[in-house]
Design an enzyme around this catalytic site. Structure first.
Site, mmCIF file in Angstrom:
data_model
loop_
_atom_site.group_PDB
_atom_site.id
_atom_site.type_symbol
_atom_site.label_atom_id
_atom_site.label_comp_id
_atom_site.label_asym_id
_atom_site.label_seq_id
_atom_site.Cartn_x
_atom_site.Cartn_y
_atom_site.Cartn_z
ATOM 1 N N ASP A 12 0.811 -1.123 -0.150
ATOM 2 C CA ASP A 12 0.004 -0.064 -0.271
ATOM 3 C C ASP A 12 0.926 1.161 -0.021
ATOM 4 O OD1 ASP A 12 -1.802 -1.923 0.600
ATOM 5 O OD2 ASP A 12 -2.738 -1.186 2.144
ATOM 6 N N ASP A 131 -15.549 -3.110 -0.008
ATOM 7 C CA ASP A 131 -15.297 -2.676 1.299
ATOM 8 C C ASP A 131 -16.114 -2.276 2.162
ATOM 9 O OD1 ASP A 131 -12.637 -2.818 -0.040
ATOM 10 O OD2 ASP A 131 -12.765 -0.633 -0.630
#
Ligand SMILES: O=C(O)c1ccccc1N[C@@H]1O[C@H](COP(=O)(O)O)[C@@H](O)[C@H]1O
EC number: 5.3.1.16
Length: 245
Positions: A12, A131
């Protein structure tokens, strides 16, 4: 359907650095250095896939596109790219890097027709990132609610979405284990493969996720636990492939 759980180490990127967030909260990050070096480390450990996220893209305050493209160009393994892919220009740029797969999050909720076109154009090179908190989807860097998980899933199934990357936002970065109930519920609601994300902490968690392969869990993303050395990627890969160390 694959007979073993694919492990996807995560890189990330925020502000040019490899980071890991807690529950996706901007500012909660721990830093882990150069993302290219991190990606190479996971490749050298034997990963076959990398989960590569542009967090600045996801939060809508800049991009790390050049770094993402550099990582895809440097690695020999498959890359799943996400964060900030919300229109033709960002989608085409992501595809042009050579990433095997591109995950669409916010745009699947806010621009369903555009997302349906992306699915129709790119087939299984597009996955949708679901998500989720409870059964409510999250968008825009997990700061905005984006509808009901199962309603959106039914719509995307109908549009031919090839695969889902399901993240339990509340579990992400918490090192408390994955949400097996959520994954089971999603697998019961769709016949498409699911990549599990959020909470993987121990080799026992990976074993538990391996137990969900027959119902449709195809892969699992590991982030914070790998960076913090809770287990090694080599040991995790040996476990998923049934190799005795
Ligand atoms: O991975 C994270 O920690 C994360 C935190 C906050 C927001 C997004 C995060 N990751 C992934 O980013 C894409 C969503 O980006 P977009 O909405 O399409 O711009 C998705 O894969 C998230 O799981």
């Amino acid at each position: 359907m694959s007979d073993y759980l694919e492990l996807l180490p995560a890189v990330d990127i925020k502000g040019g650095q490899a980071v890991q967030l807690v529950q996706g909260v901007d500012g909660s990050e721990k830093r882990f250095g150069d993302p290219v070096e991190a990606a190479l480390r996971w490749q050298e450990a034997g990963a076959e896939w990398l989960h590569l996220v542009d967090l600045d893209g996801a939060f809508g305050h800049g991009t790390n596109r050049e770094l993402q493209a550099q990582i895809v160009g440097t690695l020999d393994i498959h890359v799943e790219m996400s964060g900030g892919i919300r229109d033709d220009e960002s989608l085409e740029a992501a595809m042009a890097t050579g990433a095997r797969r591109v995950n669409i999050g916010t745009a699947a909720l806010e621009h369903p027709e555009w997302c349906a076109r992306a699915i129709a154009t790119y087939g299984d090179r597009v996955a949708v990132a679901l998500d989720v908190r409870g059964r409510t989807l999250s968008a825009r860097g997990w700061t905005r609610d984006g509808g009901d998980l199962y309603e959106v899933l039914a719509r995307l199934d109908g549009e031919g979405c090839a695969r889902y990357v399901v993240t339990d936002v509340d579990k992400d970065g918490m090192l408390q284990g994955p949400n097996l109930q959520l994954l089971g519920d999603v697998c019961a609601a769709t016949d498409r493969p699911v990549v599990a994300s959020g909470g993987v902490t121990t080799l026992a968690d990976i074993e538990a996720l391996m137990g969900l392969v027959p119902i449709g869990v195809e892969g699992a993303i590991a982030g914070t636990a790998l960076y913090e050395g809770r287990f090694t990627l080599e040991d995790a890969l040996a476990l998923t492939k049934g190799v005795t160390p």
